[in-house]
Design a protein around this motif. Structure first.
Motif, PDB file in Angstrom:
ATOM      1  N   ALA A 125       1.837  -1.800 -16.764  1.00  0.00           N
ATOM      2  CA  ALA A 125       0.614  -1.405 -17.444  1.00  0.00           C
ATOM      3  C   ALA A 125      -1.141  -1.786 -16.961  1.00  0.00           C
ATOM      4  CB  ALA A 125       0.301  -2.474 -18.730  1.00  0.00           C
ATOM      5  N   GLU A 126      -0.776  -2.916 -15.763  1.00  0.00           N
ATOM      6  CA  GLU A 126      -2.162  -3.771 -15.630  1.00  0.00           C
ATOM      7  C   GLU A 126      -2.379  -2.658 -14.543  1.00  0.00           C
ATOM      8  OE1 GLU A 126      -3.701  -7.746 -12.781  1.00  0.00           O
ATOM      9  OE2 GLU A 126      -1.991  -7.501 -13.879  1.00  0.00           O
ATOM     10  N   ALA A 127      -1.952  -2.160 -13.818  1.00  0.00           N
ATOM     11  CA  ALA A 127      -2.103  -1.061 -12.593  1.00  0.00           C
ATOM     12  C   ALA A 127      -2.668  -0.536 -13.071  1.00  0.00           C
ATOM     13  CB  ALA A 127      -1.115  -0.879 -11.585  1.00  0.00           C
ATOM     14  N   GLN A 139      -0.334  -8.736   4.923  1.00  0.00           N
ATOM     15  CA  GLN A 139      -0.051  -7.031   5.072  1.00  0.00           C
ATOM     16  C   GLN A 139       0.503  -6.979   3.609  1.00  0.00           C
ATOM     17  OE1 GLN A 139       4.100  -8.392   7.019  1.00  0.00           O
ATOM     18  NE2 GLN A 139       4.340 -10.118   5.705  1.00  0.00           N
ATOM     19  N   PHE A 140       0.764  -7.737   2.660  1.00  0.00           N
ATOM     20  CA  PHE A 140       1.185  -7.435   1.081  1.00  0.00           C
ATOM     21  C   PHE A 140       0.407  -7.171   0.283  1.00  0.00           C
ATOM     22  CE2 PHE A 140       5.128 -11.112   2.546  1.00  0.00           C
ATOM     23  CZ  PHE A 140       5.755  -9.469   2.928  1.00  0.00           C
ATOM     24  N   GLY A 141      -0.633  -7.025   0.542  1.00  0.00           N
ATOM     25  CA  GLY A 141      -2.075  -6.245  -0.412  1.00  0.00           C
ATOM     26  C   GLY A 141      -2.831  -7.532  -0.943  1.00  0.00           C
ATOM     27  N   GLY A 142      -4.392  -6.713  -1.581  1.00  0.00           N
ATOM     28  CA  GLY A 142      -5.135  -8.095  -1.673  1.00  0.00           C
ATOM     29  C   GLY A 142      -3.709  -8.704  -3.315  1.00  0.00           C
ATOM     30  N   LYS A 143      -5.172  -9.339  -4.094  1.00  0.00           N
ATOM     31  CA  LYS A 143      -4.456  -9.588  -5.691  1.00  0.00           C
ATOM     32  C   LYS A 143      -5.347  -8.948  -5.916  1.00  0.00           C
ATOM     33  CE  LYS A 143      -6.160 -14.602  -4.206  1.00  0.00           C
ATOM     34  NZ  LYS A 143      -7.653 -15.630  -5.448  1.00  0.00           N
ATOM     35  N   GLN A 144      -6.085  -7.886  -6.237  1.00  0.00           N
ATOM     36  CA  GLN A 144      -6.294  -6.464  -7.168  1.00  0.00           C
ATOM     37  C   GLN A 144      -4.799  -5.251  -7.542  1.00  0.00           C
ATOM     38  OE1 GLN A 144      -7.049  -6.265  -4.378  1.00  0.00           O
ATOM     39  NE2 GLN A 144      -7.104  -4.858  -3.492  1.00  0.00           N
ATOM     40  N   ARG A 162      -7.536   0.506 -11.799  1.00  0.00           N
ATOM     41  CA  ARG A 162      -7.303   0.197 -12.428  1.00  0.00           C
ATOM     42  C   ARG A 162      -7.671   0.839 -13.877  1.00  0.00           C
ATOM     43  NH1 ARG A 162      -7.506  -6.984 -12.357  1.00  0.00           N
ATOM     44  NH2 ARG A 162      -5.827  -6.881 -10.801  1.00  0.00           N
ATOM     45  N   VAL A 163      -6.573   1.468 -14.665  1.00  0.00           N
ATOM     46  CA  VAL A 163      -7.312   1.969 -15.988  1.00  0.00           C
ATOM     47  C   VAL A 163      -6.319   1.115 -17.274  1.00  0.00           C
ATOM     48  CG1 VAL A 163      -8.488   4.300 -14.648  1.00  0.00           C
ATOM     49  CG2 VAL A 163      -6.060   4.002 -15.497  1.00  0.00           C
ATOM     50  N   LYS A 213      11.427 -10.994 -15.921  1.00  0.00           N
ATOM     51  CA  LYS A 213      11.212 -10.543 -14.701  1.00  0.00           C
ATOM     52  C   LYS A 213      10.674  -9.412 -15.746  1.00  0.00           C
ATOM     53  CE  LYS A 213      11.065 -14.134 -11.810  1.00  0.00           C
ATOM     54  NZ  LYS A 213       9.811 -14.605 -11.970  1.00  0.00           N
ATOM     55  N   LEU A 214      10.853  -8.855 -16.753  1.00  0.00           N
ATOM     56  CA  LEU A 214      11.502  -7.398 -16.674  1.00  0.00           C
ATOM     57  C   LEU A 214      10.053  -7.524 -17.335  1.00  0.00           C
ATOM     58  CD1 LEU A 214      14.918  -6.803 -18.307  1.00  0.00           C
ATOM     59  CD2 LEU A 214      13.703  -4.936 -16.655  1.00  0.00           C
ATOM     60  N   SER A 215       9.830  -8.177 -18.286  1.00  0.00           N
ATOM     61  CA  SER A 215       8.448  -8.044 -18.762  1.00  0.00           C
ATOM     62  C   SER A 215       7.214  -8.373 -17.791  1.00  0.00           C
ATOM     63  CB  SER A 215       8.174  -9.160 -20.181  1.00  0.00           C
ATOM     64  OG  SER A 215       7.221  -9.458 -20.456  1.00  0.00           O
ATOM     65  N   ALA A 216       7.652  -8.891 -16.956  1.00  0.00           N
ATOM     66  CA  ALA A 216       6.441  -8.754 -15.627  1.00  0.00           C
ATOM     67  C   ALA A 216       6.229  -8.195 -14.988  1.00  0.00           C
ATOM     68  CB  ALA A 216       6.942 -10.026 -14.980  1.00  0.00           C
ATOM     69  N   LEU A 217       7.017  -7.175 -14.462  1.00  0.00           N
ATOM     70  CA  LEU A 217       7.147  -5.953 -14.715  1.00  0.00           C
ATOM     71  C   LEU A 217       6.993  -4.652 -14.940  1.00  0.00           C
ATOM     72  CD1 LEU A 217       8.413  -3.739 -11.966  1.00  0.00           C
ATOM     73  CD2 LEU A 217      10.565  -3.063 -13.136  1.00  0.00           C
ATOM     74  N   LYS A 218       7.016  -4.861 -16.556  1.00  0.00           N
ATOM     75  CA  LYS A 218       6.293  -3.851 -17.821  1.00  0.00           C
ATOM     76  C   LYS A 218       4.622  -4.485 -17.402  1.00  0.00           C
ATOM     77  CE  LYS A 218      10.340  -3.456 -20.213  1.00  0.00           C
ATOM     78  NZ  LYS A 218      11.455  -3.882 -21.228  1.00  0.00           N
ATOM     79  N   GLY A 219       4.500  -5.412 -17.403  1.00  0.00           N
ATOM     80  CA  GLY A 219       2.635  -5.861 -17.353  1.00  0.00           C
ATOM     81  C   GLY A 219       2.029  -5.806 -16.009  1.00  0.00           C
ATOM     82  N   ALA A 220       2.872  -5.429 -14.999  1.00  0.00           N
ATOM     83  CA  ALA A 220       2.648  -5.571 -13.322  1.00  0.00           C
ATOM     84  C   ALA A 220       2.005  -3.733 -14.261  1.00  0.00           C
ATOM     85  CB  ALA A 220       2.998  -5.657 -12.999  1.00  0.00           C
TER      86      ALA A 220
END
Length: 290
Positions: free
Chosen positions: A57-59, A258-263, A4-5, A48-55
């Motif tokens: 940005a968070e990543a 199999q889907f990865g962790g919370k981070q 994350r940056v 969902k669009l907003s959540a995608l954009k947020g994810a």
């Protein structure tokens, strides 16, 4: 995904429509859609669009939706080039396709060892337009015989081959998008109060998925999108399913390994779309995808 940056979300303007521009049927798909019998919610789509954009940005470390569109376009180029070979498709081609499909890639080594010839012949038959697409998908899935889990994986493999070979003509008809046998999938997540419904009248045909996709095209045009609608729709759908899968896992006090962790808020999405890499970084237009 990179660590994350701090990242500033950038939405490439080429996806936004010009004034008064609408999405025509010709811009959608040549597949005949089934009439839509459910009511999807535009507010849920916006969330969902907003959540995608947020994810995104968070990543951090990615250039907004453009990175994902380019990755999906690169996958399309790989699939289109292989499918164009028709009856010249060989075992190496099938391995290349399978490596980009999350649900089948871990099974591919054993599958090719046990039934390589059948799989190669099955892919060749799948892409021939001489019979209806639903019949072709069903015949391809029949390669799994009575193994239900394998059947789901092979169905998804076939669905991804058809979609990514020609995204404009075919919707993404994977089981995570919609599964009539369990009435689960991304499409359900756009129906308000869906947890109160015992049945959902979305058919199991590819035409039913296309009927749903047309609604998303229209709704996305109202959000300002007019380019790359097949891929933008895929991203919205995978965001909805990711939210559902993570909520389900968390309700049991765990996140499916199999889907990865919370981070990483995007790891499940990039895996489901087959644009992840062994190193965990998003695939783009670099040689690693090809």
């Amino acid at each position: 995904m990179p660590p994350r940056v701090a990242a500033r979300l950038r939405i490439c303007m080429r996806w936004f429509r010009k004034p008064a521009e609408v999405v025509s049927d010709d811009a959608a798909s040549g597949l005949v859609p089934e009439p839509l019998e459910v009511t999807f919610d535009k507010e849920i789509l916006a969330s969902k669009l907003s959540a995608l954009k947020g994810a995104i940005a968070e990543a951090g470390g990615v250039e907004g939706l453009e990175t994902f569109i380019e990755a999906l376009r690169s996958k399309h180029e790989v699939f289109a080039a292989i499918v164009a070979k028709g009856d010249e498709i060989d075992a190496e081609d099938v391995r290349a396709l399978g490596g980009l499909v999350f649900s089948v890639r871990r099974k591919l080594v054993s599958l090719m060892a046990e039934r390589q010839g059948a799989l190669v012949d099955g892919v060749r038959a799948l892409i021939r337009p001489d019979v209806g697409v639903d019949s072709r998908l069903a015949a391809f899935a029949d390669l799994a015989a009575d193994d239900k889990k394998l059947r789901r994986a092979i169905w998804d493999f076939g669905a991804e081959i058809l979609h990514f070979a020609d995204p404009d003509a075919m919707p993404l008809a994977c089981r995570w998008v919609w599964d009539t046998s369990t009435t689960t999938g991304a499409l359900r997540e756009f129906i308000r109060a869906n947890d109160t419904l015992r049945s959902i009248p979305i058919g199991e045909s590819v035409g039913a998925i296309e009927g749903a996709r047309r609604w998303f095209y229209e709704a996305l045009s109202e959000e300002g999108f007019y380019r790359d609608l097949p891929f933008v729709t895929d991203l919205v759908w995978v965001q909805a399913y990711s939210d559902y899968a993570r909520a389900l896992s968390m309700s049991f006090g765990m996140i499916d390994n199999q889907f990865g962790g919370k981070q990483d808020p995007l790891e499940l999405a990039v895996k489901l779309l087959g644009i992840d890499s062994p190193e965990g970084r998003l695939k783009g237009t670099d040689a690693s995808l090809h």
